[in-house]
Design a protein around this motif. Structure first.
Motif, PDB file in Angstrom:
ATOM      1  N   ARG A 204      -6.076  -4.651  -3.074  1.00  0.00           N
ATOM      2  CA  ARG A 204      -5.885  -4.174  -4.451  1.00  0.00           C
ATOM      3  C   ARG A 204      -4.425  -3.785  -4.681  1.00  0.00           C
ATOM      4  O   ARG A 204      -3.860  -4.040  -5.745  1.00  0.00           O
TER       5      ARG A 204
ATOM      6  N   GLY B 181      -1.274   4.431  -1.368  1.00  0.00           N
ATOM      7  CA  GLY B 181      -2.683   4.406  -0.971  1.00  0.00           C
ATOM      8  C   GLY B 181      -2.862   4.285   0.519  1.00  0.00           C
ATOM      9  O   GLY B 181      -1.911   4.251   1.293  1.00  0.00           O
TER      10      GLY B 181
ATOM     11  N   LEU C 155       0.826  -1.207   0.000  1.00  0.00           N
ATOM     12  CA  LEU C 155       0.000   0.000   0.000  1.00  0.00           C
ATOM     13  C   LEU C 155       0.862   1.259   0.000  1.00  0.00           C
ATOM     14  O   LEU C 155       0.516   2.265  -0.617  1.00  0.00           O
TER      15      LEU C 155
ATOM     16  N   ASP D 214      -5.357   2.153   3.557  1.00  0.00           N
ATOM     17  CA  ASP D 214      -6.217   0.988   3.758  1.00  0.00           C
ATOM     18  C   ASP D 214      -7.492   1.411   4.472  1.00  0.00           C
ATOM     19  O   ASP D 214      -7.465   1.857   5.611  1.00  0.00           O
TER      20      ASP D 214
ATOM     21  N   PRO E 115      -8.365  -1.530  -0.292  1.00  0.00           N
ATOM     22  CA  PRO E 115      -7.155  -0.899  -0.827  1.00  0.00           C
ATOM     23  C   PRO E 115      -5.896  -1.749  -0.641  1.00  0.00           C
ATOM     24  O   PRO E 115      -5.063  -1.834  -1.543  1.00  0.00           O
TER      25      PRO E 115
END
Length: 702
Positions: free
Chosen positions: A658, A592, A587, A594, A655
């Motif tokens: 992904r 990004g 992440l 989470d 997130p």
């Protein structure tokens, strides 16, 4: 101990005096007042006299009562009357058939005893001040200073000259034994430390043993240990501490016994003995009530923490050690802290930050004469800061009379550590050869000063560096191999990584790559980010590096460079390769956050699905219509697709999930792209890059 024996005046002494048994007591002011009360209660005459220059001769008072009633004779400040008067007073008290008790007080005695109490309680500065006052008042015992604890604690020339002058003056008064021998031993130890002579202090030790007095022997053992503080005498020092502990313990000399245990622990660290840690643990348990000794334990604990590669913790402990040393008044508090700080920063690769500070420390009045460690450290730090001229100047000041002229002091081996590195940096083969010759006898020792406040790993490392400098790579490899092995045994993680990095520079080939990779990975794990950067730059052919040039990524490996287009996966790879050994969240790589995972079916939808399935099954049992069976199969298939293991609801990818998937796919595409041009580089990346929720690059991992 004083030249007099202190004793509390018992009431029975008055009965013995009435029977004609003269007695002699040395008391403090409180005991003197109690003696007067007891004397009057027993019907004794009380005669008061003083030995001050402005007082009448006290013998006049004594004669007046010798033929009279039983008397208590009080004599103040007996130390001012001189040795002859003291002996005559003792003789008089020992004469039988005289109904007299002689009680004396001594200002110097009180100061000496108070100093010893302060020392036992860890108030070193206070103890030193009290002894200084007692010495000015003429007490010969006070000339001993802190009894047997330290040599060379007077760092200024004037103070040291005064201390030695007081010892000689005290000896000139012809004091009785064992004080005379104690003074002889102290003077020999002070002179031996500066002249680098061992025979006089060992002869004085033999004389002390002959007295049979445990205090004298314990002090002599302690002082001899100090005077022998050079690498060639470590084994002899260990024997002395064993004897010191035995003698002091048997005589109930707790502080001297504890000092012996502290010295023994330091000696074991200097030898690289695996029992050193156990000895330090014992020291911590026994020194709880002795702050002056705890200071040395704290200093050794900082060393062990640095050796474990826990630098932030080591800095905190170093600060606490400085505070404790300042509180007890130890003159080495600042020096130890500077040593700890320099060691931490140099090992981290941040030595350049301390060049100016190191130069200031070399001018410190708390440094003893003939101590060149910080001068050498200044040269080393200047070299690492990219200031070779400054380093060369400092080294020349140190070696102006030749390296062999640098005295074998307690810090000699750490001084040589810096000298060897500077010689290597300057390419000075002549100094390197001389250093090799001087260090060779100590190859089996770690680079630890006598106080054990730092540890720079095996001396084999220094021998390897000197061999590299004068061009004997075969010899260098042999020494550096042993340095790696010894550092592992010592548990010195930073210096193990450092020795591997040095070895990597001379072995070459695939072995060099493995050594560089291991050194860099270990350094990264310990947070030695500057060393990681330095070693990465030095080993461009031994490991993978990725850098950005314009719109392309340049991948270097085994002297080959390829250019790769600006793929997303290349950005991820560049971040991982720049931090070998570090675990980086996927992440974080994608930038990004989470927010958690969300279920595909909420609870109400799942409940409705299950209710409809039960209804269809009931209706099919009564009427198995084809359309009902088709609907049931569709619902079951859909629910199975949306359900995970164990019947748990399957989640939408959050997130973190992904990011994990995206990073894995992007890195795989980037490595596949690299493989089209450099398959070996791609294989190396596949074997060393791990993807998942946390990603890492661990070079050398199979």
């Amino acid at each position: 101990m004083s030249r007099w024996s202190e004793a509390v005046l018992p009431e029975s002494a008055f009965d013995r005096a009435k029977r004609g048994s003269g007695q002699f007591f040395l008391v403090d002011e409180q005991q003197r007042a109690q003696a007067v009360e007891l004397a009057r209660a027993h019907g004794f005459a009380v005669v008061w006299a003083s030995c001050r220059p402005d007082a009448p001769a006290y013998w006049r008072h004594v004669v007046d009562v010798l033929t009279g009633t039983p008397a208590l004779i009080l004599v103040d400040d007996i130390d001012l009357a001189g040795e002859d008067a003291d002996q005559l007073t003792r003789f008089l008290a020992d004469v039988h058939l005289l109904p007299v008790i002689i009680v004396v007080t001594s200002t110097a005695f009180d100061l000496v005893e108070r100093a010893h109490t302060a020392l036992a309680e860890g108030r070193v500065a206070e103890a030193r001040g009290l002894l200084d006052q007692a010495a000015r008042d003429g007490d010969p015992e006070a000339a001993l200073g802190l009894p047997g604890m330290w040599v060379n604690k007077f760092r200024g020339r004037a103070d040291r000259a005064l201390a030695i002058s007081r010892l000689r003056e005290a000896l000139a008064t012809s004091p009785a034994e064992p004080l005379r021998t104690r003074l002889v031993v102290r003077l020999a130890a002070e002179q031996a430390y500066h002249r680098r002579e061992t025979e006089p202090v060992l002869e004085a030790l033999t004389r002390a043993r002959a007295t049979g007095d445990p205090v004298t022997v314990a002090e002599a053992l302690s002082l001899a240990h100090h005077a022998l503080w050079s690498p060639r005498h470590i084994a002899a020092r260990l024997d002395l501490t064993g004897e010191l502990i035995a003698v002091a313990s048997a005589a109930g000399l707790d502080l001297q016994a504890l000092s012996g245990l502290c010295r023994r622990t330091q000696d074991l660290f200097c030898l690289g003995d695996p029992h050193a840690e156990r000895s330090q643990t014992e020291l911590a348990e026994r020194a709880a009530g002795f702050p002056a000794v705890l200071f040395f334990h704290a200093a050794m604990d900082v060393m062990r923490t640095i050796r474990a590669g826990r630098f932030a913790e080591a800095e905190q402990k170093a600060a606490a050690c400085l505070k404790l040393g300042a509180e007890v008044g130890d003159v080495d508090a600042e020096t130890f802290h500077s040593t700890h700080f320099f060691a931490i920063r140099w090992i981290q690769g941040r030595g350049r930050e301390l060049v100016d500070l190191a130069e200031q420390v070399t001018q410190s009045p708390t440094l003893p004469d003939l101590e060149f460690t910080f001068e050498a450290a200044h040269a080393l730090l200047a070299m690492e800061a990219g200031q070779p001229d400054r380093a060369r100047s400092a080294l020349q000041r140190l070696t102006i009379n030749g390296l062999a002229a640098v005295p074998l002091s307690s810090n000699w081996i750490t001084c040589m550590f810096s000298v060897v590195h500077v010689a290597a940096g300057l390419g000075d083969a002549e100094i390197a050869r001389e250093a090799y010759r001087l260090l060779a006898p100590f190859a089996d020792l770690p680079v630890v000063p006598a106080t054990a406040v730092v540890c720079f790993g095996s001396t084999e490392l220094l021998l390897g560096l000197t061999a590299m400098t004068f061009g004997d790579n075969g010899l260098a490899v042999a020494h550096l191999e042993r340095a790696v092995t010894t550092n592992i045994r010592l548990g010195n993680k930073p210096m193990t990584a450092y020795a591997r990095a040095q070895l990597a520079q001379v072995v070459g080939g695939e072995r060099a790559r493995e050594l560089w990779d291991a050194a860099i990975a270990d350094a990264a794990e310990m947070g030695m980010t500057e060393r990681v950067a330095q070693w990465t730059r030095r080993a461009p052919t031994g490991r993978i590096s990725i850098r950005r040039e314009g719109g392309w990524w340049v991948v270097s490996h085994h002297s080959a460079e390829i250019r790769v287009e600006d793929l997303v996966g290349m950005r991820y790879l560049a971040q991982l390769v720049a931090a070998p050994g570090a675990d980086i969240p996927a992440l974080e790589l994608v930038g990004g956050q989470d927010s958690g995972n969300q279920p595909l079916l909420d609870s109400s939808a799942r409940t409705a699905y299950l209710a409809r399935i039960r209804d269809l099954r009931a209706r099919i049992e009564e009427d198995p219509a084809p359309q009902l069976e088709v609907e049931l199969e569709a619902l079951l298939s859909h629910l199975e697709h949306e359900t995970g293991l164990g019947g748990r609801t399957r989640n939408f990818a959050g997130p973190a999930e992904r990011a994990r998937t995206a990073v894995r796919k992007a890195i795989r595409r980037a490595i596949d792209t690299i493989a089209t041009t450099e398959p070996s580089t791609a294989d190396a990346l596949r074997s060393s890059v791990t993807t998942g929720y946390r990603c890492s690059y661990r070079p050398g991992r199979s």
